[in-house]
Design a protein around this motif. Structure first.
Motif, short mmCIF file in Angstrom:
data_model
loop_
_atom_site.label_atom_id
_atom_site.label_comp_id
_atom_site.label_asym_id
_atom_site.label_seq_id
_atom_site.Cartn_x
_atom_site.Cartn_y
_atom_site.Cartn_z
N ASP A 162 46.87 45.84 29.21
CA ASP A 162 47.32 44.72 28.65
C ASP A 162 46.32 44.30 27.57
O ASP A 162 45.77 43.57 26.81
N TYR A 163 45.25 43.82 28.79
CA TYR A 163 44.17 43.06 28.49
C TYR A 163 42.92 43.87 28.60
O TYR A 163 41.56 43.15 28.98
N GLY A 164 42.44 45.22 28.42
CA GLY A 164 41.58 46.22 28.04
C GLY A 164 40.59 45.48 26.97
O GLY A 164 39.17 45.10 27.27
N VAL A 165 41.10 45.36 26.02
CA VAL A 165 40.49 44.10 24.33
C VAL A 165 39.72 42.75 25.06
O VAL A 165 38.78 42.76 24.67
N TRP A 166 40.45 41.87 26.07
CA TRP A 166 39.79 40.50 26.46
C TRP A 166 38.15 41.63 27.59
O TRP A 166 37.77 40.60 27.43
N ILE A 167 38.71 42.27 28.02
CA ILE A 167 38.22 42.31 28.95
C ILE A 167 36.99 43.01 28.67
O ILE A 167 35.43 42.42 28.97
N LEU A 168 37.35 43.90 27.29
CA LEU A 168 35.92 44.47 26.33
C LEU A 168 35.13 43.52 26.13
O LEU A 168 33.63 43.10 26.18
N ALA A 169 35.91 42.62 25.28
CA ALA A 169 35.19 40.63 24.52
C ALA A 169 34.34 40.52 25.82
O ALA A 169 33.09 39.94 25.27
N LEU A 174 29.10 38.98 27.84
CA LEU A 174 28.31 38.69 28.98
C LEU A 174 26.79 39.75 28.94
O LEU A 174 25.29 39.21 29.26
N ALA A 175 27.33 40.48 28.28
CA ALA A 175 26.18 41.50 28.22
C ALA A 175 24.92 41.22 27.27
O ALA A 175 23.72 40.86 26.98
N ILE A 176 25.63 40.03 25.94
CA ILE A 176 24.61 39.67 24.78
C ILE A 176 24.28 38.50 25.29
O ILE A 176 22.60 37.98 25.25
N GLY A 177 24.52 37.71 27.08
CA GLY A 177 24.34 35.71 27.14
C GLY A 177 22.79 37.12 28.03
O GLY A 177 21.96 36.44 28.03
N TYR A 178 23.14 37.94 29.15
CA TYR A 178 22.20 38.59 29.37
C TYR A 178 21.42 38.66 28.65
O TYR A 178 19.57 38.07 29.68
N PHE A 179 20.84 39.55 27.75
CA PHE A 179 19.93 40.29 27.33
C PHE A 179 19.26 38.81 26.17
O PHE A 179 17.97 39.04 26.77
N LEU A 180 19.91 37.77 25.50
CA LEU A 180 19.62 36.65 25.35
C LEU A 180 18.69 36.38 26.39
O LEU A 180 16.88 35.12 25.77
N ALA A 181 18.99 35.66 27.71
CA ALA A 181 18.26 34.73 28.83
C ALA A 181 17.21 35.52 28.71
O ALA A 181 16.53 35.51 28.87
N ARG A 182 17.27 37.13 29.14
CA ARG A 182 16.13 37.90 29.87
C ARG A 182 15.01 37.63 28.40
O ARG A 182 14.32 37.85 29.05
#
Length: 338
Positions: A162-169, A174-182
């Motif tokens: 039901d919420y797979g698309v939202w979880i992937l988004a 989060l991955a993009i935020g982690y990359f930018l923070a690093r």
């Protein structure tokens, strides 16, 4: 067999006779069906046609629910009115009929009322034919179990489906935020590493020059002048020799300077500045202009005398002082004796 033929002939005669419109004076009202037969559950239209004088105006009386015991009025379509010559009108309207009971039914008439005069239409016969139904004379077995085709999503838990698309988004954000923070943190570390470290000597000379340009003594701020002057020297001692002079008293600083080979000879300049500063800050003595100039020059001289000197590495020349071998040593000893 003869009864069926007789009933069919009677039905046909009644239908043909009913298709002839009844008229009373100048009013003609008639109804007709597209077919006298209709399949059970199907809808069939009943056409109503009225010709009457435009004035006085009358009204059609059509039953709203049923035209017979088992024939229902499914829907009445809007009326269409046309003007005729001689101040007459023609009104046509369709009524959708439906029945769920098989049999032959005599329909009720449609009426037209104008003033005290009432005109009834002809009456039609409608035969409802039953629908063929499986008699279930044969036994039907249950259908076999069919294995439906499955996809990958069918094996996932319900919340993922039901919420797979939202979880992937969310994971992507989060991955993009982690990359930018690093990346930002690495950039800060690189910037800190690239920060220029000013040597203690150059920093002290810059601060002394800035103190001189502020002209504090000329403005009567001798205490601030000596406070900044001694702080510059104390920071220089910490940066140049590793002495924590900011936390030491004048006596402690004099003792350490006397013990160090690098500051022993030039310590008198430092002592003169510290002693004058103590009189100004603690004894509230106001020094003369010459004392201020002497203290500033003494501070500059102390920094200049303790400035790190470039170290020149000289390689020992082994050609001019060869190592004497045991034989040469014996020969020289013998020569001395002779």
């Amino acid at each position: 067999m003869s009864r069926r033929i007789l009933s069919f002939l009677i039905l046909t005669i009644v239908t043909l006779a009913g298709s002839v419109g009844m008229s009373a004076g100048d009013v003609k009202l008639s109804v007709k069906l597209d077919s006298a037969y209709v399949l059970m559950g199907k809808a069939t239209p009943l056409h109503v046609e009225l010709q009457a004088p435009a004035s006085p105006e009358g009204s059609l009386i059509i039953p709203e629910d049923t035209l017979s015991q088992a024939v229902e009025v499914l829907r009445m379509l809007p009326a269409d009115t046309t003007e005729l010559p001689g101040d007459r009108i023609q009104v046509t309207r369709e009524i959708l009929l439906q029945s769920f009971d098989s049999g032959t039914y005599l329909l009720n008439p449609v009426k037209y009322v104008s003033g005290s005069e009432t005109i009834a239409s002809n009456r039609l016969v409608l035969k409802v034919i039953p629908v063929d139904v499986d008699s279930l004379t044969t036994i039907h077995d249950y259908a076999d179990v069919v294995d439906p085709s499955r996809r990958l999503v069918d094996y996932l838990p319900d919340f993922l489906a039901d919420y797979g698309v939202w979880i992937l988004a969310l994971l992507a954000v989060l991955a993009i935020g982690y990359f930018l923070a690093r990346r930002y943190m690495r950039r800060e570390v690189i910037t800190e590493k690239k920060a220029v470290v000013i040597p203690p000597y150059e920093l002290a000379m810059q601060e002394l020059e800035a103190l001189k340009n502020d002209h504090l003594c000329e403005q009567g701020h001798e205490k601030e002048f000596y406070t900044r002057l001694t702080d510059i020297l104390r920071r220089y001692l910490q940066g140049r020799f590793g002495i924590n002079a900011m936390e030491m008293t004048t006596t402690q600083i004099r003792s350490i300077l006397a013990q160090s080979e690098e500051t022993r000879l030039t310590r008198r300049n430092m002592e003169q500045v510290l002693e004058t500063a103590d009189f100004v800050k603690f004894a509230k003595v106001r020094p003369l202009p010459d004392d201020n100039t002497r203290s500033f020059r003494s501070a500059q001289q102390f920094v200049e005398d303790t400035r790190p000197r470039p170290q020149t590495t000289e390689e020992p020349d082994t050609t001019d002082s060869p190592t004497d071998s045991p034989t040469d040593s014996n020969n020289s000893t013998k020569a001395t004796k002779d």
